[in-house]
Design a protein around this motif. Sequence first.
Motif, PDB file in Angstrom:
ATOM      1  N   GLY A  72       0.799  -1.231   0.000  1.00 26.52           N
ATOM      2  CA  GLY A  72       0.000   0.000   0.000  1.00 26.52           C
ATOM      3  C   GLY A  72       0.822   1.266   0.000  1.00 26.52           C
ATOM      4  N   VAL A  73       2.115   1.158  -0.307  1.00 24.76           N
ATOM      5  CA  VAL A  73       3.006   2.319  -0.338  1.00 24.76           C
ATOM      6  C   VAL A  73       3.290   2.663  -1.799  1.00 24.76           C
ATOM      7  CG1 VAL A  73       5.252   3.238   0.330  1.00 24.76           C
ATOM      8  CG2 VAL A  73       4.061   1.634   1.843  1.00 24.76           C
ATOM      9  N   ALA A  74       2.970   3.877  -2.199  1.00 28.99           N
ATOM     10  CA  ALA A  74       3.216   4.320  -3.571  1.00 28.99           C
ATOM     11  C   ALA A  74       4.618   4.918  -3.640  1.00 28.99           C
ATOM     12  CB  ALA A  74       2.179   5.355  -3.994  1.00 28.99           C
ATOM     13  N   PRO A  75       5.578   4.235  -4.253  1.00 29.79           N
ATOM     14  CA  PRO A  75       6.938   4.762  -4.297  1.00 29.79           C
ATOM     15  C   PRO A  75       7.019   6.051  -5.103  1.00 29.79           C
ATOM     16  CG  PRO A  75       6.726   2.855  -5.738  1.00 29.79           C
ATOM     17  CD  PRO A  75       5.451   2.947  -4.957  1.00 29.79           C
ATOM     18  N   VAL A  76       7.822   6.993  -4.624  1.00 33.05           N
ATOM     19  CA  VAL A  76       7.964   8.263  -5.337  1.00 33.05           C
ATOM     20  C   VAL A  76       8.982   8.151  -6.457  1.00 33.05           C
ATOM     21  CG1 VAL A  76       7.254   9.651  -3.363  1.00 33.05           C
ATOM     22  CG2 VAL A  76       9.689   9.119  -3.675  1.00 33.05           C
ATOM     23  N   GLY A  77       9.861   7.146  -6.378  1.00 38.20           N
ATOM     24  CA  GLY A  77      10.856   6.930  -7.410  1.00 38.20           C
ATOM     25  C   GLY A  77      11.039   5.453  -7.680  1.00 38.20           C
ATOM     26  N   VAL A  78      11.137   5.081  -8.962  1.00 40.26           N
ATOM     27  CA  VAL A  78      11.261   3.677  -9.361  1.00 40.26           C
ATOM     28  C   VAL A  78      12.271   3.585 -10.498  1.00 40.26           C
ATOM     29  CG1 VAL A  78      10.057   1.752 -10.472  1.00 40.26           C
ATOM     30  CG2 VAL A  78       8.920   3.052  -8.670  1.00 40.26           C
ATOM     31  N   ALA A  79      13.139   2.606 -10.430  1.00 38.87           N
ATOM     32  CA  ALA A  79      14.093   2.385 -11.519  1.00 38.87           C
ATOM     33  C   ALA A  79      13.401   1.728 -12.707  1.00 38.87           C
ATOM     34  CB  ALA A  79      15.242   1.504 -11.040  1.00 38.87           C
ATOM     35  N   ASP A  80      13.602   2.282 -13.892  1.00 39.49           N
ATOM     36  CA  ASP A  80      13.054   1.743 -15.135  1.00 39.49           C
ATOM     37  C   ASP A  80      11.554   1.499 -15.018  1.00 39.49           C
ATOM     38  OD1 ASP A  80      12.584   0.619 -17.588  1.00 39.49           O
ATOM     39  OD2 ASP A  80      13.832  -1.148 -17.272  1.00 39.49           O
ATOM     40  N   VAL A  81      10.815   2.577 -14.921  1.00 38.32           N
ATOM     41  CA  VAL A  81       9.360   2.505 -14.755  1.00 38.32           C
ATOM     42  C   VAL A  81       8.709   1.742 -15.908  1.00 38.32           C
ATOM     43  CG1 VAL A  81       7.227   3.858 -14.674  1.00 38.32           C
ATOM     44  CG2 VAL A  81       9.227   4.609 -13.363  1.00 38.32           C
ATOM     45  N   LYS A  82       9.141   2.020 -17.136  1.00 34.23           N
ATOM     46  CA  LYS A  82       8.555   1.340 -18.294  1.00 34.23           C
ATOM     47  C   LYS A  82       8.769  -0.164 -18.204  1.00 34.23           C
ATOM     48  CE  LYS A  82       8.668   1.148 -23.351  1.00 34.23           C
ATOM     49  NZ  LYS A  82       9.294   1.703 -24.595  1.00 34.23           N
ATOM     50  N   GLY A  83       9.977  -0.571 -17.833  1.00 35.10           N
ATOM     51  CA  GLY A  83      10.267  -1.988 -17.698  1.00 35.10           C
ATOM     52  C   GLY A  83       9.426  -2.643 -16.627  1.00 35.10           C
ATOM     53  N   TYR A  84       9.272  -1.964 -15.502  1.00 39.97           N
ATOM     54  CA  TYR A  84       8.438  -2.531 -14.431  1.00 39.97           C
ATOM     55  C   TYR A  84       7.015  -2.750 -14.925  1.00 39.97           C
ATOM     56  CZ  TYR A  84       6.003  -3.210 -10.029  1.00 39.97           C
ATOM     57  OH  TYR A  84       5.214  -3.748  -9.022  1.00 39.97           O
ATOM     58  N   ARG A  85       6.464  -1.764 -15.593  1.00 37.53           N
ATOM     59  CA  ARG A  85       5.081  -1.885 -16.069  1.00 37.53           C
ATOM     60  C   ARG A  85       4.928  -3.015 -17.079  1.00 37.53           C
ATOM     61  NH1 ARG A  85       4.344   4.478 -15.988  1.00 37.53           N
ATOM     62  NH2 ARG A  85       3.065   4.665 -14.093  1.00 37.53           N
ATOM     63  N   SER A  86       5.976  -3.310 -17.801  1.00 35.96           N
ATOM     64  CA  SER A  86       5.932  -4.369 -18.803  1.00 35.96           C
ATOM     65  C   SER A  86       6.111  -5.753 -18.188  1.00 35.96           C
ATOM     66  CB  SER A  86       7.022  -4.123 -19.854  1.00 35.96           C
ATOM     67  OG  SER A  86       7.069  -5.167 -20.796  1.00 35.96           O
ATOM     68  N   TRP A  87       7.028  -5.874 -17.225  1.00 34.43           N
ATOM     69  CA  TRP A  87       7.393  -7.184 -16.691  1.00 34.43           C
ATOM     70  C   TRP A  87       6.685  -7.555 -15.401  1.00 34.43           C
ATOM     71  CZ3 TRP A  87      10.203 -11.082 -18.832  1.00 34.43           C
ATOM     72  CH2 TRP A  87      10.876 -10.786 -20.022  1.00 34.43           C
ATOM     73  N   ASP A  88       6.055  -6.607 -14.725  1.00 31.18           N
ATOM     74  CA  ASP A  88       5.393  -6.922 -13.451  1.00 31.18           C
ATOM     75  C   ASP A  88       3.975  -6.377 -13.451  1.00 31.18           C
ATOM     76  OD1 ASP A  88       4.628  -7.423 -10.823  1.00 31.18           O
ATOM     77  OD2 ASP A  88       6.598  -6.963 -10.002  1.00 31.18           O
ATOM     78  N   THR A  89       3.087  -7.080 -14.153  1.00 32.21           N
ATOM     79  CA  THR A  89       1.685  -6.644 -14.218  1.00 32.21           C
ATOM     80  C   THR A  89       0.850  -7.209 -13.080  1.00 32.21           C
ATOM     81  OG1 THR A  89       1.081  -8.497 -15.660  1.00 32.21           O
ATOM     82  CG2 THR A  89       1.819  -6.460 -16.731  1.00 32.21           C
ATOM     83  N   ALA A  90       1.421  -8.111 -12.290  1.00 35.56           N
ATOM     84  CA  ALA A  90       0.678  -8.655 -11.148  1.00 35.56           C
ATOM     85  C   ALA A  90       0.425  -7.583 -10.111  1.00 35.56           C
ATOM     86  CB  ALA A  90       1.440  -9.827 -10.521  1.00 35.56           C
ATOM     87  N   VAL A  91       1.353  -6.639 -10.004  1.00 30.25           N
ATOM     88  CA  VAL A  91       1.230  -5.556  -9.019  1.00 30.25           C
ATOM     89  C   VAL A  91       1.510  -4.235  -9.731  1.00 30.25           C
ATOM     90  CG1 VAL A  91       1.971  -4.726  -6.746  1.00 30.25           C
ATOM     91  CG2 VAL A  91       2.090  -7.165  -7.261  1.00 30.25           C
ATOM     92  N   PRO A  92       0.522  -3.706 -10.444  1.00 26.56           N
ATOM     93  CA  PRO A  92       0.745  -2.479 -11.213  1.00 26.56           C
ATOM     94  C   PRO A  92       0.952  -1.263 -10.315  1.00 26.56           C
ATOM     95  CG  PRO A  92      -1.574  -3.099 -11.274  1.00 26.56           C
ATOM     96  CD  PRO A  92      -0.845  -4.235 -10.628  1.00 26.56           C
ATOM     97  N   LEU A  93       1.742  -0.331 -10.809  1.00 30.09           N
ATOM     98  CA  LEU A  93       1.929   0.925 -10.092  1.00 30.09           C
ATOM     99  C   LEU A  93       0.605   1.674 -10.042  1.00 30.09           C
ATOM    100  CD1 LEU A  93       5.268   2.015 -11.804  1.00 30.09           C
ATOM    101  CD2 LEU A  93       5.008   1.227  -9.440  1.00 30.09           C
ATOM    102  N   LYS A  94       0.343   2.285  -8.899  1.00 33.24           N
ATOM    103  CA  LYS A  94      -0.910   3.022  -8.719  1.00 33.24           C
ATOM    104  C   LYS A  94      -0.703   4.526  -8.769  1.00 33.24           C
ATOM    105  CE  LYS A  94      -3.149  -0.638  -5.997  1.00 33.24           C
ATOM    106  NZ  LYS A  94      -2.127  -1.659  -6.261  1.00 33.24           N
ATOM    107  N   ASN A  95       0.539   4.937  -9.028  1.00 28.98           N
ATOM    108  CA  ASN A  95       0.845   6.361  -9.127  1.00 28.98           C
ATOM    109  C   ASN A  95       1.772   6.575 -10.315  1.00 28.98           C
ATOM    110  OD1 ASN A  95       3.073   5.060  -7.964  1.00 28.98           O
ATOM    111  ND2 ASN A  95       3.747   6.909  -6.904  1.00 28.98           N
TER     112      ASN A  95
END
Length: 325
Positions: A72-95
């Motif tokens: 339930g914590v929305a990170p303010v910074g993420v490494a390779d946001v595009k890659g995360y969204r592509s490879w980890d759809t089980a837990v999508p970013l909410k921000n």
Amino acid sequence: MKHLAVTTAAIAAAALALTACGTTEPTAGDTRNSAERITLTDSTGTEVELDGPAKKVVGTEWNVVESLVSLGVAPVGVADVKGYRSWDTAVPLKNEPKDIGTRGEPSMDAIASLAPDLIVATNDLPPAAVTQLRKVAPVLELKAADAADPIGRMTLNLDLIARATGTTQEAEKLKKGFQAKLDEGRKALADAGLGGAQFAFADGYVVANQVSVRPYTGGSLIGAVNEKLGLKDAWGVKGDELYGLGTTDVEGLTKLGDVHFAYIGNEEDKDSTPFTGFLAKDSVWTSLPFVAKGNVHRLPDGIWMFGGPESMNKYVDSVVKALKK
């Protein structure tokens, strides 16, 4: 390793040592709103002090980002946001977090501009980079993986992040849900007559017009989950000490015999799907018993193989569905 930024009783004892250390122990309730200081000891033995539960958090690796979002914590910074969204759809970013650069080389300036309360990193980063990060904000450095106890390491990391962010109740729910999913999946496979089935999971990449295959042995997180599901690891190769990953090629697959073979690729990266593309007319591949029998299972994209409980839950559902077809 193209998409991995580098990837028992002893762990249980370590968990006790890590969670017991500090001047502020979380109570049974959620401590997110607590103003009390929190002191933790991270995986390197470094003491991390926080003024209270961290709210502005940066994650330098996708597995810690997944844990943050799951808690339930929305990170303010993420490494390779595009890659995360592509490879980890089980837990999508909410921000819409700031992209801080690559997982292997995060931008110190980008991270500093966010003035975070906490940076959660893993030992996939070089020590020099972690030293620089500690000049920006408190850093909770976690051991990214451990082939001796992959599931234990995953849950231990989750617990440390939860303590740092005051989300211990959420962590308990995630762990209970994960165990329930394992139990459900094991029963479903047993009921389908698949208990004890020989199973091999891998990913593969086309590099310089050659296919490189990466076995996920019993020391990998995926391999440990497979074992909990009652599947038998068919790989005869040795994995590395952290991620439990091996190395082989198409010729090496001939040693597997009559097994169920599964993999995960990504449509956005065609080089990550050689088993249904590049090898379609390869005589060695097409002659393999599991290929001839149709026991090759491509699992859905977006299940991060090095993720947390929610990625593993999605993996369990996908494996059960694929094998029962």
